[in-house]
Design a protein around this motif. Structure first.
Motif, PDB file in Angstrom:
ATOM      1  N   THR A   5       0.831  -1.201   0.000  1.00  0.00           N
ATOM      2  CA  THR A   5       0.000   0.000   0.000  1.00  0.00           C
ATOM      3  C   THR A   5       0.871   1.259   0.000  1.00  0.00           C
ATOM      4  N   MET A   6       1.949   1.249   0.780  1.00  0.00           N
ATOM      5  CA  MET A   6       2.847   2.408   0.836  1.00  0.00           C
ATOM      6  C   MET A   6       3.521   2.650  -0.504  1.00  0.00           C
ATOM      7  N   LEU A   7       3.897   1.584  -1.201  1.00  0.00           N
ATOM      8  CA  LEU A   7       4.532   1.744  -2.511  1.00  0.00           C
ATOM      9  C   LEU A   7       3.547   2.315  -3.522  1.00  0.00           C
ATOM     10  N   ALA A   8       2.257   1.924  -3.381  1.00  0.00           N
ATOM     11  CA  ALA A   8       1.241   2.496  -4.262  1.00  0.00           C
ATOM     12  C   ALA A   8       1.117   3.995  -4.027  1.00  0.00           C
ATOM     13  N   ARG A  23      -5.844   1.662  -0.403  1.00  0.00           N
ATOM     14  CA  ARG A  23      -6.716   0.808   0.396  1.00  0.00           C
ATOM     15  C   ARG A  23      -6.458   0.973   1.881  1.00  0.00           C
ATOM     16  N   ILE A  24      -7.479   0.557   2.649  1.00  0.00           N
ATOM     17  CA  ILE A  24      -7.335   0.564   4.103  1.00  0.00           C
ATOM     18  C   ILE A  24      -6.504  -0.639   4.521  1.00  0.00           C
ATOM     19  N   ASN A  25      -5.596  -0.417   5.444  1.00  0.00           N
ATOM     20  CA  ASN A  25      -4.835  -1.513   6.054  1.00  0.00           C
ATOM     21  C   ASN A  25      -5.270  -1.676   7.501  1.00  0.00           C
ATOM     22  N   LEU A  26      -5.522  -2.917   7.901  1.00  0.00           N
ATOM     23  CA  LEU A  26      -5.833  -3.212   9.295  1.00  0.00           C
ATOM     24  C   LEU A  26      -4.566  -3.735   9.939  1.00  0.00           C
ATOM     25  N   ILE A  27      -4.057  -2.966  10.889  1.00  0.00           N
ATOM     26  CA  ILE A  27      -2.803  -3.325  11.556  1.00  0.00           C
ATOM     27  C   ILE A  27      -3.106  -3.703  12.990  1.00  0.00           C
ATOM     28  N   SER A  28      -2.616  -4.870  13.396  1.00  0.00           N
ATOM     29  CA  SER A  28      -2.813  -5.330  14.775  1.00  0.00           C
ATOM     30  C   SER A  28      -1.464  -5.708  15.350  1.00  0.00           C
ATOM     31  N   ASN A  29      -1.068  -4.982  16.401  1.00  0.00           N
ATOM     32  CA  ASN A  29       0.215  -5.264  17.036  1.00  0.00           C
ATOM     33  C   ASN A  29       0.109  -5.026  18.536  1.00  0.00           C
ATOM     34  N   GLU A  30       1.247  -4.873  19.178  1.00  0.00           N
ATOM     35  CA  GLU A  30       1.260  -4.719  20.633  1.00  0.00           C
ATOM     36  C   GLU A  30       0.617  -3.417  21.098  1.00  0.00           C
ATOM     37  N   TYR A  31       0.416  -2.483  20.157  1.00  0.00           N
ATOM     38  CA  TYR A  31      -0.183  -1.202  20.536  1.00  0.00           C
ATOM     39  C   TYR A  31      -1.691  -1.182  20.312  1.00  0.00           C
ATOM     40  N   GLY A  32      -2.227  -2.291  19.765  1.00  0.00           N
ATOM     41  CA  GLY A  32      -3.665  -2.359  19.539  1.00  0.00           C
ATOM     42  C   GLY A  32      -3.985  -2.535  18.067  1.00  0.00           C
TER      43      GLY A  32
END
Length: 561
Positions: free
Chosen positions: A165-168, A177-186
């Motif tokens: 997505t960042m390269l686009a 597009r929307i990215n759903l990121i899930s990590n230690e911060y939520g």
């Protein structure tokens, strides 16, 4: 019938309706909650995307103005960011100014993070320049600021989808597009936007992160409020519906049910005074209009009278049927007396076994044997056309007349011809019978016989065979039948088998006929009367298998000693 019903667990219609209404209410609440949850999530996501685009447009314009505010017009923003010295106080002041502006945008649009960064496709990594947050001073944010401070490089090997997505965005796509990121911060919703210079080239990228925890809390509040309203509103509606259904439906149905129970009780106790119908108008009629409940009540009142009339008719028919069945049973006993199911007789001169098993209640097959006036053994077997009482009555007439004639000393041919003339003269139904009749001389073993269209006898010797004879014509078909007399001789310890077509025309479950070849094979190695009888019964029954017999099974075995 009523006793069978009362043995079942009973629950009132009112309680059933209440349970069903509650179930409908719970389902409605759950469905509404699900719809609210999905709709809220959708609209929040769309709102987040819209706010991210507004933030992008605002910051993009601000970053262009920042070049003019801090630097001279010949120095590009790209050079300011990428070639700046983080130890330079002026540069730090510019970055702080940008960060403050970004923080204000975060608070204005409820954005969790805003950050300026760039991507390195060769190293599959990103480099951070400026980061701002909604609650900048929160302790939990300090680690983020340290990890995303100016010049920090982060590998994206573990997140190829976000890197794509960042390269686009790096290629100039402003609708990523929307990215759903899930990590230690939520959990975060993340967008990446390109920042252009005045010539339309992508200078850096702008990242926008929305914290889903905030969205979920907002959705939960909406869901809770709406659920409370739906529960209260649904409960009110269901109470109103229950009250209306109780008055309009349950009360009339319970009245009809009570009337039906009363009808059953009255009939069971033989109290016929109330069986001509029930007046339910005071309970069922609620206004001048007729509805389905009124139709049911009217139908029941008519049904109660019809049932009483029907039961009376059934009782009369049952009595008549029982009388007919009793008469048929008596007739069956009479027939069994005339043609016993099985008979075995043995002397020093002969042995004879005969059996007749009807396929239905009444059979058309018959047999008989006796010693006549001159000391010879008379025997005959026959098969009457048709089934039922008519065939049974015709059989009795034919058997009785033939026995009478053979008992007076008449030869088989004379007896059968005389019998044929009598039957043809008094046979309005056109019935007929095939008969084989013989007389055995107990001194010589000679048999004088005649055949009226019956099956050929099977002779029991070392190599069994069918006796050759004139086929003859069945009794009752034509006058002047011309049945002839023939003779054969039995050697000591040999015998003959007489049978009806129920033997050779037996049908197996696979639709095969038993036939004359199987019957001939059965006769091999038969040496006495008991073996002959038992072996034939077992052979025929095994051939039928589980298939129902459709014809009488009748045969006679005669052995000369």
């Amino acid at each position: 019938m009523s006793e069978g019903r009362k043995t079942l667990p009973r629950r009132s219609l009112r309680s059933k309706l209440t349970v069903q209404i509650i179930a409908v209410g719970v389902a409605a609440v759950l469905l509404s909650a699900g719809i609210i949850l999905i709709a809220s999530s959708f609209f929040l996501t769309m709102s987040a995307k819209k706010n991210s685009q507004k933030a992008y447009m605002l910051l993009s314009e601000m970053l262009h103005n920042e070049r003019e505010y801090f630097l001279d017009e010949q120095f590009s923003f790209e050079e300011m960011i990428k070639n700046g010295d983080d130890g330079d106080p002026d540069f730090q002041e510019s970055l702080e100014h940008i960060r403050k502006a970004m923080e204000a945008v975060c608070k204005a649009y409820s954005i969790d993070y805003l950050y300026i960064f760039d991507v390195d496709e060769a190293d599959n990594s990103i480099i951070y320049y400026v980061v701002a947050a909604f609650d900048q001073d929160a302790p939990a944010k300090q680690k983020i600021f340290k990890e995303r401070s100016y010049g920090k490089v982060v590998s994206m090997d573990d997140d190829p989808k976000t890197m794509e997505t960042m390269l686009a965005a790096k290629a100039g796509d402003t609708d990523t597009r929307i990215n759903l990121i899930s990590n230690e911060y939520g959990a975060e919703l993340s967008w990446s936007y390109p920042v252009f210079d005045k010539d339309g080239n992508v200078v850096v990228l702008l990242g926008v992160d929305y914290n889903l925890n905030y969205s979920f809390r907002f959705v939960a509040i909406i869901l809770l409020a709406m659920s409370c309203f739906i529960v209260l509103f649904t409960a009110f509606v269901l109470l109103v519906v229950r009250r209306m259904m109780t008055r309009q439906l349950l009360v009339p149905i319970m009245a009809i049910s009570g009337a039906m129970d009363q009808f059953v009780n009255d009939y069971s106790s033989q109290d016929r005074s109330k069986l001509q119908g029930f007046d339910l108008s005071g309970v069922i009629k609620r206004d001048d209009k007729q509805d389905e409940i009124d139709d049911i009540a009217d139908s029941f009142q008519k049904m109660s009278a019809d049932i009483d009339s029907y039961i009376k008719d059934v009782n009369a028919l049952t009595a008549e049927r029982m009388e007919v069945e009793a008469q048929m049973e008596l007739t069956k006993h009479v027939q069994d007396g005339i043609v016993p199911e099985s008979v075995r007789e043995e002397t020093s001169e002969y042995a004879i076994y005969a059996t007749a098993e009807p396929a239905k209640m009444f059979g058309g097959d018959f047999y008989d044997f006796f010693i006549n006036e001159d000391g010879r053994l008379v025997f005959f077997i026959g098969d009457v056309s048709g089934k039922g009482i008519n065939a049974a009555m015709f059989m009795v007439m034919v058997k009785t007349a033939l026995r009478e004639k053979l008992g007076t000393g008449m030869e088989p041919a004379d007896a059968l011809n005389a019998l044929n003339d009598e039957v043809c003269a008094h046979n309005p139904e056109g019935m007929f019978a095939t008969i084989f009749a013989g007389i055995l001389d107990l001194k010589t073993g000679e048999i004088s016989f005649s055949n009226a269209g019956h099956e050929r006898p099977l002779v029991f010797v070392d190599e069994p065979y069918y006796q050759n004879m004139d086929t003859g014509i069945a009794i009752g078909l034509f006058e002047d039948a011309g049945i002839i007399g023939e003779r054969m001789r039995l050697a000591p310890n040999t015998g003959i088998l007489l049978y009806t077509d129920g033997v050779t025309e037996a049908v197996s479950p696979s639709d095969e006929l038993f036939g004359s070849k199987r019957l001939l094979a059965y006769a091999s190695d038969v040496r006495d009367i008991d073996e002959a009888a038992a072996k034939l019964k077992n052979t025929i029954n095994s051939f039928y298998g589980n298939r129902e017999r459709f014809d009488d099974l009748t045969f006679m075995v005669v052995f000369y000693k």
